[in-house]
Scaffold this active site. Structure first.
Site, PDB file in Angstrom:
ATOM      1  CB  SER A  19      -1.009   0.253   1.594  1.00 30.83           C
ATOM      2  OG  SER A  19      -1.662   0.993   1.240  1.00 30.83           O
ATOM      3  CE1 TYR A  33      -3.831  -1.412   5.261  1.00 27.17           C
ATOM      4  CE2 TYR A  33      -2.357   0.523   4.702  1.00 27.17           C
ATOM      5  CZ  TYR A  33      -3.543  -0.122   3.838  1.00 27.17           C
ATOM      6  OH  TYR A  33      -3.641  -0.401   3.328  1.00 27.17           O
TER       7      TYR A  33
END
Length: 125
Positions: A19, A33
């Site tokens: 990401s 995350y």
């Protein structure tokens, strides 16, 4: 999978999904995350070195904001983030297909240990 390819002396391609959250963190409560997505990038780089001698290419795609169930939940919590994007839109998951196909194709034979940001210019450079 890599073990099978190595044992059978077959070439291969691995494409990890990370990401753009791997590259910056704004303190929005998603530290874990961001950390895990950065780890995927580093794992990609390290495994590319380890497995190059076996003709296994390892790369990653780092998507920006794309339509998904996870994104739907985030948008419900924090509101519309697209207005801060240059093109004011989320990506469609199908827009990742060409990047994936390139990374698994013979055209990418000399590409290993890298990542492709697919974020429509959403993030800083």
């Amino acid at each position: 999978m890599a073990r099978r390819l190595i044992d059978q002396q077959l070439p291969g391609r691995m494409v990890n999904i990370s990401s753009v959250g791997a590259f910056s963190y704004g303190g929005n409560g998603a530290a874990l995350y961001s950390i895990t997505k950065a780890a995927i990038i580093r794992m990609t780089e390290a495994l590319a070195v380890e497995w190059a001698r076996y003709n296994i290419n390892v790369n990653a795609i780092a998507p920006g904001a794309f339509a998904s169930e996870m994104m739907d939940g985030m948008l419900q919590r924090i509101g519309d983030i697209t207005q801060s994007f240059p093109r004011k839109r989320l990506g469609d998951p199908a827009q990742l297909d060409s990047t994936l196909l390139f990374l698994v194709s013979p055209s990418s034979e000399f590409v290993t240990g890298t990542f492709v940001k697919a974020d429509d210019g959403q993030g800083s450079r």
